[in-house]
Design a protein around this motif. Structure first.
Motif, mmCIF file in Angstrom:
data_model
loop_
_atom_site.group_PDB
_atom_site.id
_atom_site.type_symbol
_atom_site.label_atom_id
_atom_site.label_comp_id
_atom_site.label_asym_id
_atom_site.label_seq_id
_atom_site.Cartn_x
_atom_site.Cartn_y
_atom_site.Cartn_z
ATOM 1 N N GLY A 40 -22.776 28.743 -6.206
ATOM 2 C CA GLY A 40 -24.118 28.732 -5.644
ATOM 3 C C GLY A 40 -25.082 28.027 -6.576
ATOM 4 O O GLY A 40 -24.860 27.959 -7.790
ATOM 5 N N THR A 41 -26.139 27.493 -6.013
ATOM 6 C CA THR A 41 -27.188 26.865 -6.810
ATOM 7 C C THR A 41 -28.536 27.210 -6.192
ATOM 8 O O THR A 41 -28.634 27.451 -4.988
ATOM 9 N N LYS A 42 -29.568 27.227 -7.028
ATOM 10 C CA LYS A 42 -30.917 27.531 -6.542
ATOM 11 C C LYS A 42 -31.645 26.216 -6.242
ATOM 12 O O LYS A 42 -31.712 25.334 -7.094
ATOM 13 N N ILE A 43 -32.155 26.105 -5.019
ATOM 14 C CA ILE A 43 -32.948 24.948 -4.627
ATOM 15 C C ILE A 43 -34.342 25.428 -4.232
ATOM 16 O O ILE A 43 -34.485 26.383 -3.463
ATOM 17 N N ARG A 44 -35.353 24.769 -4.772
ATOM 18 C CA ARG A 44 -36.732 25.217 -4.624
ATOM 19 C C ARG A 44 -37.194 25.183 -3.173
ATOM 20 O O ARG A 44 -36.968 24.205 -2.456
ATOM 21 N N ALA A 45 -37.847 26.243 -2.745
ATOM 22 C CA ALA A 45 -38.367 26.345 -1.384
ATOM 23 C C ALA A 45 -39.723 25.661 -1.278
ATOM 24 O O ALA A 45 -40.367 25.347 -2.284
ATOM 25 N N SER A 46 -40.154 25.446 -0.039
ATOM 26 C CA SER A 46 -41.473 24.848 0.213
ATOM 27 C C SER A 46 -42.531 25.947 0.159
ATOM 28 O O SER A 46 -43.176 26.274 1.156
ATOM 29 N N ASN A 47 -42.687 26.510 -1.034
ATOM 30 C CA ASN A 47 -43.620 27.622 -1.236
ATOM 31 C C ASN A 47 -44.009 27.659 -2.709
ATOM 32 O O ASN A 47 -43.171 27.946 -3.571
ATOM 33 N N ASN A 48 -45.262 27.379 -3.019
ATOM 34 C CA ASN A 48 -45.732 27.388 -4.399
ATOM 35 C C ASN A 48 -45.688 28.800 -4.978
ATOM 36 O O ASN A 48 -45.893 29.780 -4.268
ATOM 37 N N LYS A 49 -45.427 28.883 -6.287
ATOM 38 C CA LYS A 49 -45.381 30.202 -6.937
ATOM 39 C C LYS A 49 -46.712 30.944 -6.826
ATOM 40 O O LYS A 49 -46.750 32.169 -6.849
ATOM 41 N N ARG A 126 -37.505 33.604 -1.845
ATOM 42 C CA ARG A 126 -37.640 34.652 -2.861
ATOM 43 C C ARG A 126 -37.706 34.020 -4.255
ATOM 44 O O ARG A 126 -37.254 32.894 -4.473
ATOM 45 N N LEU A 127 -38.237 34.791 -5.197
ATOM 46 C CA LEU A 127 -38.353 34.331 -6.578
ATOM 47 C C LEU A 127 -36.986 34.433 -7.254
ATOM 48 O O LEU A 127 -36.362 35.498 -7.251
ATOM 49 N N MET A 128 -36.510 33.321 -7.836
ATOM 50 C CA MET A 128 -35.191 33.286 -8.469
ATOM 51 C C MET A 128 -35.260 32.537 -9.786
ATOM 52 O O MET A 128 -36.086 31.637 -9.953
ATOM 53 N N GLY A 129 -34.382 32.902 -10.693
ATOM 54 C CA GLY A 129 -34.295 32.209 -11.963
ATOM 55 C C GLY A 129 -33.697 30.824 -11.793
ATOM 56 O O GLY A 129 -32.825 30.616 -10.948
ATOM 57 N N GLY A 133 -34.564 28.300 -17.527
ATOM 58 C CA GLY A 133 -35.043 29.534 -18.139
ATOM 59 C C GLY A 133 -36.288 30.094 -17.487
ATOM 60 O O GLY A 133 -36.805 31.119 -17.932
ATOM 61 N N GLY A 134 -36.787 29.446 -16.445
ATOM 62 C CA GLY A 134 -37.967 29.928 -15.742
ATOM 63 C C GLY A 134 -37.614 30.498 -14.386
ATOM 64 O O GLY A 134 -36.448 30.822 -14.101
ATOM 65 N N VAL A 135 -38.601 30.625 -13.518
ATOM 66 C CA VAL A 135 -38.382 31.126 -12.165
ATOM 67 C C VAL A 135 -39.086 30.213 -11.164
ATOM 68 O O VAL A 135 -40.109 29.602 -11.475
ATOM 69 N N ASP A 136 -38.515 30.133 -9.967
ATOM 70 C CA ASP A 136 -39.095 29.354 -8.875
ATOM 71 C C ASP A 136 -38.895 30.135 -7.579
ATOM 72 O O ASP A 136 -37.967 30.948 -7.462
ATOM 73 N N VAL A 157 -26.604 29.665 3.210
ATOM 74 C CA VAL A 157 -27.882 29.839 2.510
ATOM 75 C C VAL A 157 -28.247 31.310 2.552
ATOM 76 O O VAL A 157 -28.164 31.968 3.597
ATOM 77 N N THR A 158 -28.652 31.849 1.413
ATOM 78 C CA THR A 158 -29.090 33.233 1.326
ATOM 79 C C THR A 158 -30.345 33.300 0.458
ATOM 80 O O THR A 158 -30.584 32.411 -0.359
ATOM 81 N N ASN A 159 -31.132 34.352 0.634
ATOM 82 C CA ASN A 159 -32.303 34.529 -0.225
ATOM 83 C C ASN A 159 -32.080 35.615 -1.271
ATOM 84 O O ASN A 159 -33.034 36.137 -1.852
ATOM 85 N N LYS A 160 -30.817 35.949 -1.520
ATOM 86 C CA LYS A 160 -30.475 36.883 -2.594
ATOM 87 C C LYS A 160 -30.198 36.087 -3.865
ATOM 88 O O LYS A 160 -29.356 35.174 -3.858
#
Length: 398
Positions: A40-49, A126-129, A133-136, A157-160
């Motif tokens: 799995g990999t984290k890909i940034r959503a269309s939603n600003n932090k 959802r907020l993910m690492g 070393g940061g979060v998006d 695709v999952t939001n976990k």
């Protein structure tokens, strides 16, 4: 804008075309259908932090607004008592009260739903690492890659944020998509090491090779590791190296063994544990975990292939195809966008493997499949037409 509109209107079409193209690759003999690497990999959503909120963040915002309002109300009170009117901006007070009401409504929503966080722009993100070393605010994209030519056969695709529980899901989807009846081998990193899911994989005839996560706190003396304790099955107790019994306690699904009284007065306690007493916790999924550990230790070369198989597609999509963020919002639409990204990746891989001539021959049959899908649902016509046009462009360019 046009790119976003095109993707948004053809979400289901992309998913269908991706699945049909995988079947084309299978029919062309490009899939081994035996060993698959899952990651799995984290890909940034269309939603600003800034538009993502947790309960704690909302409560802090409300507290800050209350402080500002209290200061303004004090000025208003002083104004009433003073002979000369002090300047008080009532419009600012109204804006603060409106913002407070907005935050309180969001807090009430979180309480009702039982969630701890919410994204305002994309409610499913959802907020993910991240790997920096940061979060998006992101989505967790799962992919399964076939060993033969490193082609992607399944995506999800999952939001976990964690990968726990995803291995058996991907295994079942692979089997269904490729119509595999026998056993298949799944390779996964330590993020997939979860006892319950490993047992589920065993029941579904999925042979799993997964790295084990590092143990937490090690015992002070190696002579007091768990394998040095002797288990007696009938009375159900452990005997420690010093000869004392640790009996089973509690009625939970996991088995817990301890002897607080004896451990408290034991002269070897400092060698055995850093706590007040030794506790042995036996997972209900111990057999499944032990089988996976033994299998992973016996197949180090196969496990090492996992990284080169499954990391390559992610790197290609993010670095060369600008797929490190999503244009669409909500889980359903993001899944369509993911299907488009991996369809493009598989297309590039197929051209490298077959050449443009070989791929052109196979696409003559594939085009009829696409347009048969289009006939059932006219909305898919546009997606299929553009997809075939892109293929023609790639053939010309290459």
């Amino acid at each position: 804008m046009q790119k976003t509109m095109f993707r948004r209107k053809n979400v289901k079409a992309f998913q269908k075309v991706f699945r049909e193209f995988v079947l084309l690759l299978d029919g062309s003999g490009l899939l081994g259908k035996e060993v698959f690497a899952v990651d799995g990999t984290k890909i940034r959503a269309s939603n600003n932090k800034k538009m993502h909120f947790t309960k704690k963040k909302i409560e802090q915002r409300i507290a800050r607004i209350d402080e500002k309002l209290a200061s303004f109300y004090m000025d208003v009170e002083k104004n009433d008592k003073a002979e000369e009117a002090l300047p008080v901006d009532m419009e600012v007070i109204q804006q603060l009260e409106a913002r407070k009401a907005e935050f309180q409504a969001r807090l009430e929503t979180l309480v009702k739903t039982g969630e701890n966080e919410m994204s305002v722009v994309d409610p499913d993100a959802r907020l993910m690492g991240n790997n920096r070393g940061g979060v998006d605010v992101s989505y967790n994209v799962q992919s399964a890659v076939d060993e033969k030519h490193y082609l992607v056969v399944e995506v999800n695709v999952t939001n976990k944020p964690a990968d726990h529980g995803q291995l058996s899901i991907m295994g079942k989807r692979i089997r269904k998509r490729l119509k595999i009846k026998g056993k298949i081998v799944l390779l996964g990193d330590k993020g997939y090491y979860n006892g319950r899911d490993l047992r589920r994989c065993h029941k579904n005839k999925l042979t799993v090779i997964v790295a084990k996560q590092k143990a937490g706190r090690e015992v002070p003396d190696p002579e007091y590791k768990l394998d040095k304790f002797t288990y007696t099955e009938g009375p159900d107790y452990f005997t420690c190296p010093a000869g004392s019994r640790l009996s089973r306690t509690g009625v939970t699904e996991a088995r817990v063994y301890e002897n607080k009284k004896v451990c408290g007065a034991c002269g070897h306690r400092a060698k055995c544990t850093a706590g007040k007493y030794r506790r042995i916790w036996i997972s209900p999924y111990q057999k499944a975990c032990r089988d996976v550990d033994e299998r992973t230790a016996a197949n180090p070369d196969l496990y090492r292939k996992r990284q080169m198989m499954v990391e390559h597609p992610f790197g290609t999509i993010k670095r060369t195809m600008n797929g490190y963020y999503f244009l669409l919002r909500t889980m359903q639409k993001v899944r369509g966008e993911v299907a488009l990204l991996f369809l493009a990746y598989n297309l590039k891989r197929a051209i490298n493997i077959l050449g443009t001539g070989g791929l052109r021959q196979r696409l003559s049959a594939f085009s009829s499949v696409l347009f048969s899908l289009s006939a059932k649902k006219p909305a898919i016509v546009t997606a299929c037409t553009v997809f075939m046009a892109r293929i023609g462009y790639l053939e010309t360019a290459l």
